[in-house]
Design a protein around this motif. Sequence first.
Motif, PDB file in Angstrom:
ATOM      1  N   PHE A 112       0.669  -1.217   0.155  1.00  0.00           N
ATOM      2  CA  PHE A 112       0.047   0.022  -0.043  1.00  0.00           C
ATOM      3  C   PHE A 112       0.706   1.112   0.041  1.00  0.00           C
ATOM      4  CE2 PHE A 112      -2.242   3.560   2.087  1.00  0.00           C
ATOM      5  CZ  PHE A 112      -3.472   3.602   1.140  1.00  0.00           C
TER       6      PHE A 112
ATOM      7  N   ALA B  39       3.351   8.222   8.952  1.00  0.00           N
ATOM      8  CA  ALA B  39       2.407   6.960   9.385  1.00  0.00           C
ATOM      9  C   ALA B  39       2.981   6.697  10.657  1.00  0.00           C
ATOM     10  CB  ALA B  39       2.851   5.917   8.482  1.00  0.00           C
ATOM     11  N   SER B  40       1.887   6.517  11.494  1.00  0.00           N
ATOM     12  CA  SER B  40       1.734   6.184  12.996  1.00  0.00           C
ATOM     13  C   SER B  40       2.144   4.724  13.022  1.00  0.00           C
ATOM     14  CB  SER B  40       0.649   6.625  13.864  1.00  0.00           C
ATOM     15  OG  SER B  40      -0.369   5.650  13.389  1.00  0.00           O
TER      16      SER B  40
ATOM     17  N   HIS C 282       0.673   2.674  14.907  1.00  0.00           N
ATOM     18  CA  HIS C 282      -0.745   2.023  14.821  1.00  0.00           C
ATOM     19  C   HIS C 282      -1.212   1.838  13.385  1.00  0.00           C
ATOM     20  CE1 HIS C 282      -4.917   1.473  16.141  1.00  0.00           C
ATOM     21  NE2 HIS C 282      -5.400   2.065  15.050  1.00  0.00           N
ATOM     22  N   TYR C 283      -1.073   2.790  12.390  1.00  0.00           N
ATOM     23  CA  TYR C 283      -1.227   2.734  11.245  1.00  0.00           C
ATOM     24  C   TYR C 283      -0.365   1.748  10.640  1.00  0.00           C
ATOM     25  CZ  TYR C 283      -2.571   4.232   6.503  1.00  0.00           C
ATOM     26  OH  TYR C 283      -3.229   4.492   5.037  1.00  0.00           O
TER      27      TYR C 283
ATOM     28  N   ALA D 219      -1.665  -1.512  11.536  1.00  0.00           N
ATOM     29  CA  ALA D 219      -3.428  -1.982  10.674  1.00  0.00           C
ATOM     30  C   ALA D 219      -2.780  -2.330   9.499  1.00  0.00           C
ATOM     31  CB  ALA D 219      -4.021  -0.599  10.796  1.00  0.00           C
ATOM     32  N   LEU D 220      -2.001  -1.550   8.675  1.00  0.00           N
ATOM     33  CA  LEU D 220      -1.760  -1.853   7.177  1.00  0.00           C
ATOM     34  C   LEU D 220      -1.274  -3.243   7.023  1.00  0.00           C
ATOM     35  CD1 LEU D 220      -0.028   1.374   5.583  1.00  0.00           C
ATOM     36  CD2 LEU D 220      -2.469   0.367   5.253  1.00  0.00           C
TER      37      LEU D 220
ATOM     38  N   ARG E 287      -1.779  -5.772   9.090  1.00  0.00           N
ATOM     39  CA  ARG E 287      -2.865  -6.692   9.389  1.00  0.00           C
ATOM     40  C   ARG E 287      -3.642  -6.892   7.963  1.00  0.00           C
ATOM     41  NH1 ARG E 287      -5.187  -3.867  12.921  1.00  0.00           N
ATOM     42  NH2 ARG E 287      -4.017  -4.624  14.484  1.00  0.00           N
TER      43      ARG E 287
END
Lengths: 795, 271
Positions: free
Chosen positions: B183, B248-249, B251-252, B255-256, B258
């Motif tokens: 991504f 980009a944190s 957390h992000y 998430a990406l 995942r």
Amino acid sequence: MTREPRFDRTGRWVGASVPRREDPRLLAGRGRFVDDIALPRMLHAQFVRSTIAHGRIVAVDLGEVRAVPGVVAAFTAADLALGDITALLDRPPHEFVPTAMPVLALEKVRYVGEPVAIVVATDPYAAEDGVEAAVVEYEDLDPVVTDTAALADGAPLVHAEAPRNTLVDVSLFATEGIDDVFAQAPCVVRVRTKTGRQNALPLETRGVVAAWDDRDEQLHVQTNTQVPHQVRTVLAGCVGLHEKQVRVTVPDMGGGFGQKCVVGREEIATAAAALRLRRPVKWIEDRRDALTAAFLAREQRYDVRAAFDAEGRILGLDADVVCDMGAYSCYPFTAGIEPLMASAEMPSVYQVPAYRVRGRAVTTNKAPTAPYRGVSRPQYVMVVERLMERAARELGIDPVEIRRRNLITVFPYTGVNRITYDPGSYRESLDLCEQVLHDEGWYDVRARAVREGRVIGIGYSCFSERTGYGSGAFAQRKMQVVPGFDISEIRMDVSGTVSVTTGTMSHGQSHETTMAQIVADRLGLDIARIKIVQGDTDRITYGWGSFASRSITIGGSAVAAASGKLGEQLREIAAHLLDADVDATELDGDGGVRLRDDPARRLSFAELADVAYLRAHLLPKGIGPGLTASASFDVAGDGTFSNATHGVVVELDPGTGGVQILRYVCVEDCGVAIHPQVVEGQCRGGIAQGIAGALFEQVTYDDAGQPLAPSLMEYKVPTAAEIPDVAIHHLETPCAFTANGAKGAGEGGTIGAPAAVLNAVNDALRDTGVELDDTPIARETVHRALESALENAHV
Amino acid sequence: MKPAAFTYHRARSVSGAVGLLAELGDDAKVIAGGQSLVAMMNFRLARPEHLIDIARIPGLDTIVREGDALRVGALVTHHAVETADLGPDFRVLSEAMRWVGHLPIRTRGTVGGSIAHADATAEWCLLAVLLDARIVVEGPAGRRSIPAEEFFQGVFTTALEPDELIVEVEFPRPAPRATLTEFAERQGDFAIVAAAVDPDAPRVVLGGVAQVPLRVPAAEAVLAAGVAVAEVGEAAAAAIDVRDEPGASAHYRRALTRTLVTRACEEARTR
């Protein structure tokens, strides 16, 4: 209402998408851009640029520079002693603080990338080696990197003469009783937004080749500017030459978008070096400098409230606008360009009865700004369209319906901002745009999406765009240099072909084709026999160049008027030679004049020109030899407004925050389209730049004011992979007072896109409780909104 | 954006290039497609005194199937791999090339250059680790072969000695179900996160979350267990050690990770 077009639709050229006359050379790679120009003994310039955002220059040592192999010369501000570039508004000191932009920084540097010295070498590589060898000693000053920092108490001053770092502070409108309107309104919504700093980023970076010509006693500057005459004026002033000693010409241009409609320091410094060295000097801006040190735009902060009645009719608009204009005022527009545009025009396409606005330009330690396609309108349209959507949501009204209730539908309409809007198709474009999305099934797709686990939204933007700002409109902004009119001169040669000047300047908009189409219809002459002359201060009396979507409206009108005058002359000569009354003659549409009642009696333009030049003794009394005419055109009133509605369908990816545009529909009305394909090209390019602002591009800095996007890896210009196909539908409300019924078409795409995209994203997020108002939209923000909604749903 | 002066050498053979490397030492850089190096030189972030151009060394631009293995020459371009018919066994290589830059970059950039450059989000680096590739290099002492996992050592840092040249990348085993996805905001950008999986190995490799292409054994174990693919993504997200960064944190990125691991696994299961 009935619309009575006052233009001539009988011609066969205007309205036809004829093959572009620029294409054969451009598509075959035979165009001539600045960097294609090579002159004998030509040198290459590069600039020593500030490495810090804010500081006092203690010393500039170019000794090592001059020792670098290939370096011919290196100059500081003190060496060249050039006049400053200063743009002024006729406004009192509490509204406008004039600041000078030196050609090369002398005492202070105010942004990373500010030119401090010019290095001239035998090739561009040696020039960069020379730049590297420069030693500049600075005394660091605290940088001012954001608008909020600039306005904070005790902030360091970018310009000592500008308290609170404020260059412009104007309250253009304040309807009496507006506080009561808000106090009593059943619905008040508010949008606070910050829009990202952007770079207009023409594919061709800025560049110049300058050479002193001993025979002409003239400094010839070939530069890719949108405003050749303004460059001439500033250059002559800075270097101390008469304007007759400066000739500015413009070769092919690879875009400008406003970044090239202001006078650049580098083009002046390069020309000054050429003058000093008596050798041609070329400067081509590299992409890093283009991204960090060229003119930027669009970084604005809005805090706007709107009052509505219970039926969704807008009662008032109360706006505070702060524009971060960077380190300097640009010439000729000043740092007022963005706040004054936003202040003057924010009521947009709606009937707003009460309006209050304060617009400010603050100065910061970032690269300065210039107009960029749309100028503030992409931002305030976004704000107003967000307000509409928010009110619709609060009041439970369909977002398209609430717009219908507020759109201006009776023209001419004089707004609370004292601007008179000429007829447009505001309502019709919205209706058609919605209809198209319905007919294409996108509302069904949106309805199905929820159960399919997809996240889809539809958004709109309605806007109009003032095009053809005449002298009167710019004078209202209180510019000291007031653009507006255009002059055209037409000359028929001895063979019956014509050359026509325009003071406008195509930087990719196909004026050689579209202006020729206008002349062709006016004279009844094939465009193959018409040459358009632009971009040469020696051949054109005066021009304001191209910006503000003015070329076809104003320049095209001047060209039409000059052509009309020449046509009259041709008829007079023909009438004499045919022994007829002038009134009995007409242009025959095929390069000749004939008798209306006896068409077989005809004289071709070549025959008439032959008389005008080679057998002048046959001319009628009172008509001198030669075939020339001149005409000017200015817009008397408030200009003409193009309008459009954009409709966008987006899909969000809950797993990544990705935003994909599934459909883009543009219903536009620019009056009579001279060349529909060119208009569509303008729409598409503009929309791409608008999408870029909504979803991709941002010029960013760290806390010290160091640019964080020095290459196209960080500055995320969207590519063909990101920009969707755009469906364009045309409506035509002819302009009553331009010569061809045309309105401007240069900026609309850019203006409408951010609002429509942002609204579509927010529509997709409608069930999350999150509303996004800032641009560019961060994917992480979208992801977080969808993620938290998902989590809440599970709780 | 003009490079500092350098001396240009054209190598005619691998041994010639190695000889030049040995002679010129740290002052020399090898150039093939130049898609990363030239940009760095133009910014003067890299300023080698000598460039050794290996682009015309014969024999390094072939793709050869030998038994189970696929041997890809160092000078094979991304575009050549993208358009080659590698059969089902190595289709992941061709498919992954759509993520590499843009077409003009793919027509010039090379497999060997990408691996030598060792950007931790580069597709070739992920693919090499995913498929247990061996990086074949030649130096003054001859050839040696380095397992991909040992080859990538840190940011732009590899096990390649200054006098060694990558000549080939050997992919030892077929990976008909391997997939790669990533991504970024724009097509062609370096990924924020990239994920590659091979359910048959099993392997889960991530780009953008560490200084090197990162194998995630915890996720591989879940993948091997054959449970729901979302659990593989969950395991990968839980296993990585990332920090908040501009753009980009943590957390992000998690998430990406995942999402992308899950999607890569889903894609693999369809094969």
